[in-house]
Design an enzyme around this catalytic site. Structure first.
Site, short mmCIF file in Angstrom:
data_model
loop_
_atom_site.label_atom_id
_atom_site.label_comp_id
_atom_site.label_asym_id
_atom_site.label_seq_id
_atom_site.Cartn_x
_atom_site.Cartn_y
_atom_site.Cartn_z
N ASN A 197 0.53 -0.99 0.09
CA ASN A 197 0.02 -0.10 0.01
C ASN A 197 0.81 1.47 0.01
O ASN A 197 0.15 2.42 -0.42
CB ASN A 197 -0.75 0.23 1.25
CG ASN A 197 -1.55 1.31 1.17
OD1 ASN A 197 -2.62 1.75 0.40
ND2 ASN A 197 -1.23 2.08 2.53
N LYS A 253 2.04 3.29 -11.29
CA LYS A 253 0.80 2.52 -10.88
C LYS A 253 0.37 1.64 -11.91
O LYS A 253 -0.09 0.30 -11.74
CB LYS A 253 -0.46 3.45 -10.35
CG LYS A 253 -0.13 4.18 -9.09
CD LYS A 253 0.01 3.24 -7.89
CE LYS A 253 0.12 3.95 -6.76
NZ LYS A 253 0.31 3.07 -5.46
N TYR A 297 3.69 9.08 -11.31
CA TYR A 297 2.79 8.53 -10.53
C TYR A 297 1.99 7.42 -11.27
O TYR A 297 1.84 6.13 -10.98
CB TYR A 297 1.91 9.48 -9.74
CG TYR A 297 0.95 8.90 -8.80
CD1 TYR A 297 1.36 8.25 -7.60
CD2 TYR A 297 -0.45 8.79 -9.28
CE1 TYR A 297 0.18 7.71 -6.77
CE2 TYR A 297 -1.47 8.07 -8.53
CZ TYR A 297 -1.15 7.52 -7.37
OH TYR A 297 -2.08 6.90 -6.43
N THR A 346 -7.99 10.86 2.01
CA THR A 346 -6.87 10.84 2.83
C THR A 346 -6.30 12.54 3.06
O THR A 346 -6.48 13.06 2.10
CB THR A 346 -5.83 9.89 2.37
OG1 THR A 346 -5.59 10.29 1.26
CG2 THR A 346 -6.55 8.55 2.27
#
Length: 243
Positions: A74, A153, A149, A184
């Protein structure tokens, strides 16, 4: 899988990771988390450093009495870099993001596969499970400041599928989840900086996901999903990207 699986979760001290710990703790599982520093229930490791993932695995294995049954990758960073940034800054940003988001995850997946193979040879229970937390960006892409990013992923998803195809016959299962925006601290900062109303208008559900929604999906894959689901990639994005 054993009735009381031993689980390692990276990036477990906040956000989605903390919610995953909460979802799994008490469900007949022993859980060890991971953060930047050591804690009562977390092993400290800076995954930006080469070799840190291997050291994390060894220390977590020690805490879990020499057995890990489930790995949840994670940990990740979401840090911008402009296309017109100086070349050294651009390359450093790509290196850091790929190291934390992809290389460290790959290193841990490798250790997990080898661990389960060794246990099988020794006559112990066969196989184990990997759950990789990727992102909607793997399929949809991301902002002009986040190429790296999205690439990291997408790599996680491809890696998950490769593991699933390569090791299913050995009882080694691999799954991925692809959240969109999740509430978050990281997402809150992004929403405020990029215009939250405009971004939310792109989510048919009308809101970002709660960490608990992602965590419940991870827990299902870690403990309950049938073996025939190996290789599955589950989306959690409020229909903002439908494949």
């Amino acid at each position: 899988m054993t009735d009381s699986p031993h689980i390692l979760i990276t990036g477990s001290t906040r956000g989605i990771g903390a919610a995953i710990v909460e979802a799994l703790t008490g469900r007949a599982a022993r859980v060890v988390g991971h953060g930047r520093t050591d804690g009562a229930d977390a092993v400290g490791a800076d995954l930006a450093e080469a070799g840190a993932a291997d050291r994390l695995w060894e220390r977590a294995l020690e805490r879990l009495d020499g057995r890990i049954d489930v790995l949840v990758n994670n940990a990740g960073v979401f840090e911008p870099i402009a296309v017109d940034a100086p070349a050294d800054e651009w390359q450093a940003a790509w290196g850091r993001t790929l190291q934390i988001n992809l290389q460290a995850s790959a290193d841990l997946c490798r250790r997990a596969v080898l661990h389960w193979r060794e246990r099988s040879v020794a006559g112990a229970e066969r196989g184990g499970r990997i759950v990789n937390v990727a992102s909607r960006a793997a399929y949809r892409g991301d902002s002009p400041a986040h190429w790296h990013y999205a690439a990291s992923k997408a790599g996680m998803v491809a890696m998950t599928k490769s593991i699933a195809r390569g090791y299913a016959a050995e009882g080694i299962l691999a799954f991925a989840v692809c959240p969109g925006f999740t509430m978050t601290g990281m997402a809150e900062d992004y929403l405020s900086s990029r215009g939250g109303d405009k971004l939310l208008a792109d989510i048919p559900l009308g809101r970002v996901a709660a960490p608990q929604e992602v965590a419940s999906t991870v827990a299902y894959l870690a403990l309950e999903a049938p073996p025939s689901m190996t290789g599955a990639v589950l989306d959690i994005n409020g229909a903002s990207y439908v494949r």
